[in-house]
Design an enzyme around this catalytic site. Sequence first.
Site, PDB file in Angstrom:
ATOM      1  N   LYS A 197       7.389   7.473  16.882  1.00  0.00           N
ATOM      2  CA  LYS A 197       6.366   6.678  16.200  1.00  0.00           C
ATOM      3  C   LYS A 197       6.362   5.249  16.744  1.00  0.00           C
ATOM      4  O   LYS A 197       5.303   4.653  16.966  1.00  0.00           O
ATOM      5  CB  LYS A 197       6.600   6.680  14.685  1.00  0.00           C
ATOM      6  N   SER A 214      -2.527  -1.757  13.181  1.00  0.00           N
ATOM      7  CA  SER A 214      -2.240  -2.683  12.073  1.00  0.00           C
ATOM      8  C   SER A 214      -1.895  -4.088  12.554  1.00  0.00           C
ATOM      9  O   SER A 214      -2.196  -5.075  11.875  1.00  0.00           O
ATOM     10  CB  SER A 214      -1.098  -2.133  11.225  1.00  0.00           C
ATOM     11  N   ALA A 236       0.829  -1.207   0.000  1.00  0.00           N
ATOM     12  CA  ALA A 236       0.000   0.000   0.000  1.00  0.00           C
ATOM     13  C   ALA A 236       0.866   1.261   0.000  1.00  0.00           C
ATOM     14  O   ALA A 236       0.704   2.146  -0.845  1.00  0.00           O
ATOM     15  CB  ALA A 236      -0.910  -0.013   1.233  1.00  0.00           C
ATOM     16  N   ASN A 244       8.142   1.000   9.242  1.00  0.00           N
ATOM     17  CA  ASN A 244       7.816   1.153  10.655  1.00  0.00           C
ATOM     18  C   ASN A 244       8.793   0.377  11.526  1.00  0.00           C
ATOM     19  O   ASN A 244       9.405  -0.579  11.062  1.00  0.00           O
ATOM     20  CB  ASN A 244       6.416   0.586  10.925  1.00  0.00           C
TER      21      ASN A 244
END
Lengths: 308, 308
Positions: free
Chosen positions: A189, A262, A12, A107
């Site tokens: 994050k 997620s 994505a 990530n």
Amino acid sequence: MKIAVAVAGAGAMGSRVGLYLTQAGQDVVLLDDWQMHVDTVTEHGLKVNTLGETETYPVSIRNFKDYSVPVDLVIVLTKAMAAEEKIKQLMDQGVITEDTNVMSMMNGLGHGDLLRKYIADDKILLAVTMWPAGFNGPGEVTLEGTGNIEFGRIDGTVDNFVKELNDIFNEAKLNGKISDDIVTSIWNKALVNCCFNTYCAVTDKKIGEFGAYVHSDDMLIPLMKEIITVGEQKGAKLDFDATLNKFHAMYSPDVVGLHYPSMHHDIHNGRKTEVDFLTGRVAEYGREFGIPTPYCDILTHLVHQIEK
Amino acid sequence: MKIAVAVAGAGAMGSRVGLYLTQAGQDVVLLDDWQMHVDTVTEHGLKVNTLGETETYPVSIRNFKDYSVPVDLVIVLTKAMAAEEKIKQLMDQGVITEDTNVMSMMNGLGHGDLLRKYIADDKILLAVTMWPAGFNGPGEVTLEGTGNIEFGRIDGTVDNFVKELNDIFNEAKLNGKISDDIVTSIWNKALVNCCFNTYCAVTDKKIGEFGAYVHSDDMLIPLMKEIITVGEQKGAKLDFDATLNKFHAMYSPDVVGLHYPSMHHDIHNGRKTEVDFLTGRVAEYGREFGIPTPYCDILTHLVHQIEK
């Protein structure tokens, strides 16, 4: 300026970044292992859903194994556990040369350490992106909302390439921002993801449902402290109070309270999670530094236990 | 010898103990709050399933609120969270007098401390039972397998009442055994339940499935160490190596590997669990003694998060 970009991983986010850069006139190739996805995009273009509308755009895409052209920039957006193998493959095939900049946009934690095993510091870039993106199946993504890409050299240098790349991201409407402390941004994050991804996956709860438990702070605070203590050893400047306030604000249905993180989706879709690059990596760094991380340890194990 | 016994809590185990004592000629009353259960047993007797056969036996049963006869012995087998209220009620109603012995036969930790708030040490008995029992609905239980009741005074004294009660349990075929260290026995049972009840509830796994995870020892060992450290402060003599060996043996399908622990059933049937009397109680004692218990803390919170 025009540069040659390979986006390693056409999921994505890779599709979003690759499409936007293509549309801004850059020389872009998406790379992926899933031949059905590669074939579908090659034949029909990339199908993009936005607010119920569907449009199809041409983008260049290849199977990793079929690409061997040197590029100026590789943006790594594979699954975290696949990144090392893919970097080695791109080096072997001559896509990554001594002149190639390699940017991790993944990530989680530890990607900078991984890149340093193969790439010189002055070619390493780290990025944090807040763009949302959804993958619907071969050849099809959902791209809605807005975001930005904060990035910088691993050593903090702001050279000409960094400045030019920022212009390129902004021309591509990806909202580039040169970070004055990318390591801190990555840990900030990761701090969110370490806490909510793991707890919501294990408890099968949305972020707001997790927060509704009367002792949720007693679950978050010791975990946050572990991550902050370890992160500071890795050079991140993390603010406990600001983070906890941010967490509390997230519970609202107007923010992300109604969402599953997620990792919850990964568990429910039978995929392996990236927990080893979140609490698992904090625990690993903790062992290196002699910092106890019981919360990170147990959460990592619990997530592995519930992975299918 | 014949004594008057009130079994507080006519669930599966209370029914088993009450029925066996009744059949051995003791003067027994079962007490319960669930009027439908009380009425069904009163009208039709207690229906007992054993290996596919059903028999019905008369037992005396009353609603707690309708009983006010002093007894020689109260056996407490309520839900742990209801125990304090029921003890106070039985004192108010004159069922528990200064001469009444009160025995906790409940799972978990802290029941001795609770009894000490209301009952003199020389009237307090603690018991651990390994009898299995299943509750099928109003008036009906499943009683199979075998077990025993290990018990003793909270202060270790073996007086005449303890000896007589042991004879009574054995005449009733409940396999009584006077413990030479009931506190250690209670902690040993709690150690198993703290580890497997919580982990299997949170991971939605059978005991053997939990054990099949390659790092399951890394989950158990720090949790065991917390419980053993706290238990030793409470006077229990716990053996780390023997316990870990026992745990490993439990994974076998021939032992309990194919079973979900009771807390898993509670979660899946929407009942509140007894976690506050297992890891929650260890954490509470840990705070009293200044012993950190991060594993007990987080597991207690995780179980509360997944309780409906």
